[in-house]
Design an enzyme around this catalytic site. Structure first.
Site, PDB file in Angstrom:
ATOM      1  N   GLU A   1     -34.238  -4.836 -15.761  1.00  0.00           N
ATOM      2  CA  GLU A   1     -35.428  -4.532 -15.953  1.00  0.00           C
ATOM      3  C   GLU A   1     -35.838  -3.476 -16.927  1.00  0.00           C
ATOM      4  O   GLU A   1     -36.823  -2.859 -16.805  1.00  0.00           O
ATOM      5  CB  GLU A   1     -35.889  -4.154 -14.587  1.00  0.00           C
ATOM      6  CG  GLU A   1     -36.031  -5.385 -13.656  1.00  0.00           C
ATOM      7  CD  GLU A   1     -36.382  -4.752 -12.312  1.00  0.00           C
ATOM      8  OE1 GLU A   1     -37.503  -4.707 -11.771  1.00  0.00           O
ATOM      9  OE2 GLU A   1     -35.381  -4.472 -11.450  1.00  0.00           O
TER      10      GLU A   1
ATOM     11  N   SER B   1     -37.908  -8.026 -10.544  1.00  0.00           N
ATOM     12  CA  SER B   1     -38.514  -8.409 -11.503  1.00  0.00           C
ATOM     13  C   SER B   1     -38.227 -10.259 -11.408  1.00  0.00           C
ATOM     14  O   SER B   1     -38.380 -10.748 -12.395  1.00  0.00           O
ATOM     15  CB  SER B   1     -38.529  -7.958 -12.728  1.00  0.00           C
ATOM     16  OG  SER B   1     -38.904  -6.728 -13.038  1.00  0.00           O
TER      17      SER B   1
ATOM     18  N   SER C   1     -49.634  -3.517 -13.685  1.00  0.00           N
ATOM     19  CA  SER C   1     -48.940  -4.095 -12.419  1.00  0.00           C
ATOM     20  C   SER C   1     -49.584  -4.229 -11.341  1.00  0.00           C
ATOM     21  O   SER C   1     -50.974  -3.365 -11.210  1.00  0.00           O
ATOM     22  CB  SER C   1     -47.969  -2.896 -12.509  1.00  0.00           C
ATOM     23  OG  SER C   1     -47.061  -3.159 -13.522  1.00  0.00           O
TER      24      SER C   1
END
EC number: 6.3.2.4
Length: 322
Positions: A13, A155, A294
């Site tokens: 990530e 993720s 996000s």
């Protein structure tokens, strides 16, 4: 204040973390503080050098951690900062370590009576023995289709869907490349609802408006492409349309998860809500993605908090912690 923003890291990530870190640093500057960006490269080394990084960290008032996954979200950096006696945003060593380990998280939650996604953990030789894996799934009453994922990570890197023995073997092998522990879990058909938990400087903990994920129909599930590709057709609906009863149950459970795991500062708790309306916890992110796009800041935006407002709360809460 002088606020260090740590980003990057050795996990898959890395690039997501850089985007989170940039957004956080920009917000820190907009609040009138001095942002001190510190990057950890993909080999796990401090870009400034370890000794200079230690000097910089000791000179700041608080650290905002923009790292995700191993070496940042798993308690290692938190322990390092504890040794330096520097306040930081988010959970401490234990909650971070448990929160990143999906198998351990679910074991703890299950022991406290909190429903979680059914599944099994494969480890060692089990990851290369498909027949043994299937037997383990049968004993846990988990049938195909299943989702396979690294036990530590985020993720959706290394996550795959399996519908038979061949695809199970491939998915387990892919996940095992990222983590020696692999989770194989029942596919939960239903709604995906996320909740953002935020701790305030006075100690109170609140839950933001719920977010529902409508993943890109061109993708097999809510994978890394559906999450991060600019052309993705994934939609986030916030606030998600929920009955008052379901909303209250999800809020209560999210707070219970936060408390049971001993979290601080912030977390995102992800749920599946199947057709029977009985939600199960899929996972917790103690350092959720924090780019302006996000899920976590989106949920608080629906409650009237700007991105910078949320960063301000995080800073003040970290400084106020004993």
């Amino acid at each position: 204040m002088k606020v260090a923003v740590v980003m990057g890291g050795a996990s898959p990530e890395h690039h997501v973390s850089l985007a989170s870190g940039k957004g956080i640093a920009d917000a820190v500057a907009s609040l009138g503080h001095t942002a001190v960006p510190l990057v950890i490269d993909q080999q796990g080394d401090w870009a400034n050098g370890l000794h200079e990084a230690i000097d910089l960290l000791r000179a700041v008032d608080v650290v905002l951690i923009g790292l995700h996954g191993e070496y940042g979200e798993d308690g290692r950096l938190q322990g390092f900062l504890d040794q330096l006696k520097v306040p930081y945003v988010g959970s401490g060593v234990t909650a971070s370590a448990v929160g990143l380990d999906k198998h351990l998280t679910k074991a703890v939650l299950r022991a406290h009576g909190i429903p979680v996604t059914p599944g099994v953990r494969l480890f060692g030789a089990e990851t290369s023995d498909t027949e043994a894996a299937v037997q383990k799934l049968k004993e846990a009453d988990v049938e195909f289709p299943v989702f396979v994922k690294p036990a530590n990570g985020g993720s959706s890197f290394g996550v795959g869907r399996a519908t038979d023995l061949a695809s199970l073997a491939d998915a387990v092998a892919a996940a095992a490349e990222l983590d020696p522990q692999v989770l194989v879990e029942k596919e939960m058909v239903g709604r995906e609802i996320d909740l953002a938990v935020l701790q305030f400087p006075d100690g109170r903990v609140e839950v933001g408006p719920p977010l529902e994920i409508h993943s890109d129909p061109a993708q097999p599930f809510f994978n890394a492409t559906a999450k991060y590709d600019a052309s993705s057709a994934t939609e986030f609906v916030v606030p998600a349309p929920l009955t008052p009863e379901l909303a209250e149950l999800l809020n209560r459970t999210a707070l219970e998860v936060f408390e049971v795991l001993g979290c601080k500062g912030l977390a995102r708790v992800d749920f599946f809500v199947p057709a029977d309306g009985k939600p199960v916890v899929n996972e917790i992110n103690t350092l959720p993605g924090f780019t302006p796009a996000s899920q976590f800041p989106r949920m608080w935006a629906a409650a009237g908090y700007t991105y910078a407002d949320v960063v301000d709360v995080l800073i003040k809460t970290a400084v106020a912690q004993p």
